[in-house]
Design a protein around this motif. Structure first.
Motif, short mmCIF file in Angstrom:
data_model
loop_
_atom_site.label_atom_id
_atom_site.label_comp_id
_atom_site.label_asym_id
_atom_site.label_seq_id
_atom_site.Cartn_x
_atom_site.Cartn_y
_atom_site.Cartn_z
N TRP A 50 0.84 -1.20 0.00
CA TRP A 50 0.00 0.00 0.00
C TRP A 50 0.87 1.25 0.00
O TRP A 50 0.63 2.20 -0.75
N ASP B 184 2.65 1.76 -3.33
CA ASP B 184 1.67 2.23 -4.30
C ASP B 184 1.35 3.71 -4.08
O ASP B 184 1.26 4.49 -5.03
N TYR B 185 1.20 4.11 -2.83
CA TYR B 185 0.92 5.51 -2.52
C TYR B 185 2.07 6.39 -3.00
O TYR B 185 1.83 7.43 -3.63
N VAL C 241 4.27 5.77 -5.32
CA VAL C 241 4.30 5.76 -6.79
C VAL C 241 3.27 6.74 -7.35
O VAL C 241 3.57 7.53 -8.25
N ASN C 242 2.06 6.70 -6.81
CA ASN C 242 0.99 7.55 -7.33
C ASN C 242 1.10 9.01 -6.92
O ASN C 242 0.84 9.89 -7.73
N LYS C 243 1.45 9.28 -5.69
CA LYS C 243 1.50 10.65 -5.20
C LYS C 243 2.77 11.40 -5.59
O LYS C 243 2.75 12.60 -5.79
N SER D 10 4.92 10.34 -8.11
CA SER D 10 5.34 9.97 -9.47
C SER D 10 6.69 9.27 -9.49
O SER D 10 7.55 9.56 -10.31
N ASP E 103 8.95 5.91 -9.98
CA ASP E 103 8.93 4.66 -10.74
C ASP E 103 8.91 3.50 -9.75
O ASP E 103 9.78 3.41 -8.88
N PRO E 104 7.91 2.60 -9.85
CA PRO E 104 7.81 1.49 -8.89
C PRO E 104 9.09 0.66 -8.79
O PRO E 104 9.43 0.16 -7.72
N THR F 161 2.21 16.17 2.30
CA THR F 161 1.96 14.86 1.69
C THR F 161 2.11 13.75 2.73
O THR F 161 1.37 12.78 2.71
#
Length: 98
Positions: free
Chosen positions: A23, A26-27, A29-31, A33, A35-36, A54
């Motif tokens: 989780w 993923d957060y 990566v999304n918030k 930007s 790279d996973p 943030t």
């Protein structure tokens, strides 16, 4: 400091350390930007440019995910994903009586 927050459940089963780690990655990566493939869970949040606003938002969403009341300073007290996961894993174990 910790209390189950049953009204805002977002999980269908027990929350595991692996689920918390996924989780949080993923957060990030999304918030942010990020790279996973480059997320190193042992690196500090600061290294990824996580600012205080943030961080507080992330902590609020994480609180709903794990169904525990969390300190807004959690990410600063435990400066990496791994450190937060370890800490929350212990808290969840105490909650479940293990």
């Amino acid at each position: 400091m910790f209390r189950r927050n049953k009204n805002e459940s977002t999980t269908d089963g027990p929350v595991t350390e692996e689920a918390i780690r996924a989780w949080m990655v993923d957060y990030m990566v999304n918030k942010l930007s990020v790279d996973p493939a480059t997320v190193d869970t042992s690196r500090s949040f600061e290294d990824y440019g996580l600012d205080s606003r943030t961080g507080i938002q992330m902590c609020g969403k994480l609180e709903k995910f794990v169904e525990l009341r969390l300190s807004p300073a959690l990410l600063y007290e435990h400066g990496s994903i791994d450190a937060v996961v370890t800490y929350l894993g212990r808290q969840l174990a105490e909650e479940s009586g293990h």
